[in-house]
Write a protein that holds these residues in place. Sequence first.
Motif, PDB file in Angstrom:
ATOM      1  N   THR A  78       0.815  -1.210   0.000  1.00  0.00           N
ATOM      2  CA  THR A  78       0.000   0.000   0.000  1.00  0.00           C
ATOM      3  C   THR A  78       0.854   1.268   0.000  1.00  0.00           C
ATOM      4  OG1 THR A  78      -1.672  -1.175   1.301  1.00  0.00           O
ATOM      5  CG2 THR A  78      -1.860   1.214   1.206  1.00  0.00           C
ATOM      6  N   THR A  80      -0.216   5.302  -1.597  1.00  0.00           N
ATOM      7  CA  THR A  80      -1.012   6.122  -2.522  1.00  0.00           C
ATOM      8  C   THR A  80      -0.398   7.489  -2.825  1.00  0.00           C
ATOM      9  OG1 THR A  80      -2.373   7.078  -0.743  1.00  0.00           O
ATOM     10  CG2 THR A  80      -3.140   5.010  -1.721  1.00  0.00           C
ATOM     11  N   LYS A  81       0.715   7.831  -2.163  1.00  0.00           N
ATOM     12  CA  LYS A  81       1.355   9.104  -2.468  1.00  0.00           C
ATOM     13  C   LYS A  81       2.028   8.996  -3.842  1.00  0.00           C
ATOM     14  CE  LYS A  81       4.709  10.132   0.396  1.00  0.00           C
ATOM     15  NZ  LYS A  81       5.411  10.204   1.688  1.00  0.00           N
ATOM     16  N   LYS A  82       2.159  10.113  -4.522  1.00  0.00           N
ATOM     17  CA  LYS A  82       2.656  10.146  -5.889  1.00  0.00           C
ATOM     18  C   LYS A  82       3.995   9.420  -6.047  1.00  0.00           C
ATOM     19  CE  LYS A  82       3.498  13.393  -9.679  1.00  0.00           C
ATOM     20  NZ  LYS A  82       3.595  14.821 -10.067  1.00  0.00           N
ATOM     21  N   ARG A  85       3.485   5.345  -5.866  1.00  0.00           N
ATOM     22  CA  ARG A  85       2.566   4.575  -6.717  1.00  0.00           C
ATOM     23  C   ARG A  85       3.227   3.607  -7.685  1.00  0.00           C
ATOM     24  NH1 ARG A  85      -1.563   9.539  -8.130  1.00  0.00           N
ATOM     25  NH2 ARG A  85      -2.574   9.626  -6.087  1.00  0.00           N
ATOM     26  N   GLU A  86       4.105   4.121  -8.537  1.00  0.00           N
ATOM     27  CA  GLU A  86       4.698   3.252  -9.557  1.00  0.00           C
ATOM     28  C   GLU A  86       5.600   2.193  -8.947  1.00  0.00           C
ATOM     29  OE1 GLU A  86       3.845   2.825 -12.719  1.00  0.00           O
ATOM     30  OE2 GLU A  86       2.308   4.247 -12.132  1.00  0.00           O
ATOM     31  N   ARG A  89       3.292  -0.467  -7.423  1.00  0.00           N
ATOM     32  CA  ARG A  89       2.667  -1.256  -8.503  1.00  0.00           C
ATOM     33  C   ARG A  89       3.675  -2.213  -9.134  1.00  0.00           C
ATOM     34  NH1 ARG A  89       0.726   2.681 -11.291  1.00  0.00           N
ATOM     35  NH2 ARG A  89      -1.502   2.557 -10.838  1.00  0.00           N
ATOM     36  N   TYR A  99      -2.131  -4.897  -4.427  1.00  0.00           N
ATOM     37  CA  TYR A  99      -1.644  -3.567  -4.080  1.00  0.00           C
ATOM     38  C   TYR A  99      -2.741  -2.516  -4.177  1.00  0.00           C
ATOM     39  CZ  TYR A  99      -1.443  -3.088  -9.195  1.00  0.00           C
ATOM     40  OH  TYR A  99      -1.757  -3.066 -10.523  1.00  0.00           O
ATOM     41  N   VAL A 101      -2.748   1.634  -4.844  1.00  0.00           N
ATOM     42  CA  VAL A 101      -1.893   2.779  -5.172  1.00  0.00           C
ATOM     43  C   VAL A 101      -2.675   4.051  -5.489  1.00  0.00           C
ATOM     44  CG1 VAL A 101       0.052   1.402  -6.004  1.00  0.00           C
ATOM     45  CG2 VAL A 101      -1.758   2.068  -7.599  1.00  0.00           C
ATOM     46  N   GLU A 102      -3.982   3.957  -5.591  1.00  0.00           N
ATOM     47  CA  GLU A 102      -4.771   5.153  -5.895  1.00  0.00           C
ATOM     48  C   GLU A 102      -5.367   5.751  -4.622  1.00  0.00           C
ATOM     49  OE1 GLU A 102      -4.998   6.880  -8.590  1.00  0.00           O
ATOM     50  OE2 GLU A 102      -3.760   5.501  -9.771  1.00  0.00           O
ATOM     51  N   ARG A 103      -6.404   5.137  -4.129  1.00  0.00           N
ATOM     52  CA  ARG A 103      -7.043   5.646  -2.915  1.00  0.00           C
ATOM     53  C   ARG A 103      -7.435   4.462  -2.052  1.00  0.00           C
ATOM     54  NH1 ARG A 103     -12.422   7.068  -1.388  1.00  0.00           N
ATOM     55  NH2 ARG A 103     -13.258   6.471  -3.424  1.00  0.00           N
ATOM     56  N   THR A 155      -9.414   2.107  -8.795  1.00  0.00           N
ATOM     57  CA  THR A 155      -9.199   1.876  -7.362  1.00  0.00           C
ATOM     58  C   THR A 155      -9.078   0.400  -6.974  1.00  0.00           C
ATOM     59  OG1 THR A 155     -11.600   2.010  -7.048  1.00  0.00           O
ATOM     60  CG2 THR A 155     -10.325   4.002  -6.618  1.00  0.00           C
TER      61      THR A 155
END
Length: 261
Positions: A78, A80-82, A85-86, A89, A99, A101-103, A155
């Motif tokens: 987990t 979700t901060k910019k 994310r990648e 993922r 995972y 990575v959005e919200r 999401t």
Amino acid sequence: MSESKEQSAHRASIEELLKAGTHFGHLTSRWNPKMRNHIFMERNGIHIINLNHTQSYLDEAADAAALFTRRGKRILFTGTKKQARENIRKHASECGSPYVVERWLGGTLTNFQTIRRSIRRMEELAKMEEDGTMEVLKKKERLMKSREREKLEKTLSGIKDMSRVPGALFIVDINREHIAVKEAQRLGIPIIAIVDTNCDPDVVDFPIPANDDALKSIDLITSVIAGAVNEGKKEREIAEAAQKAEKEKRAQDKKEASKEA
């Protein structure tokens, strides 16, 4: 070798941790006093994290990740901060882990059945597009369903194959992901997490004192945890193959013994 002493595939060296900037904490004015023991010094108004602690705690966290996986538990990655994310993922996908990575949707853990219903809805909409059902709908309705699918996929795509609540969580930035932390605590799910100098390490079972903002820091630490997951999977496969072979051997021995009798 015992499970607790088992080593994962890759461990980060002090040099690697240094190059990745894992030692840079937050401004001294933003610190959490509970991180005091992990702080090496103050430089230009910024706390510097003790890399010996980072390495030691990362090793312990990797051991835990390998152990959970070896026992058949899945780890939910987990972040979700910019910056995360990648990396989340990429590394979660490489080790076959779910995972987010959005919200973080409230109830992802504590109301998992509702989340599963949303995933089934997403799959249903995908099937409608694949089999042509969507094409017979009116343009407005088709557009609404396509948007619904896109929203759900954004999401939920990372957890669509997660059939049950995970056995552990790996989190980047526990302050940002405080809802995930609370849900895991409520269900007694172990948490592995990067804890920066502005975090409370006591809310995490396996804290890794390190920079949770820099891309390279997040990438390095996440890669070590993902590597440990892969190592745990391999060890589980070897153990299962050995058990199967032993079972077949016993069955064969029993068959031969009955023939001789």
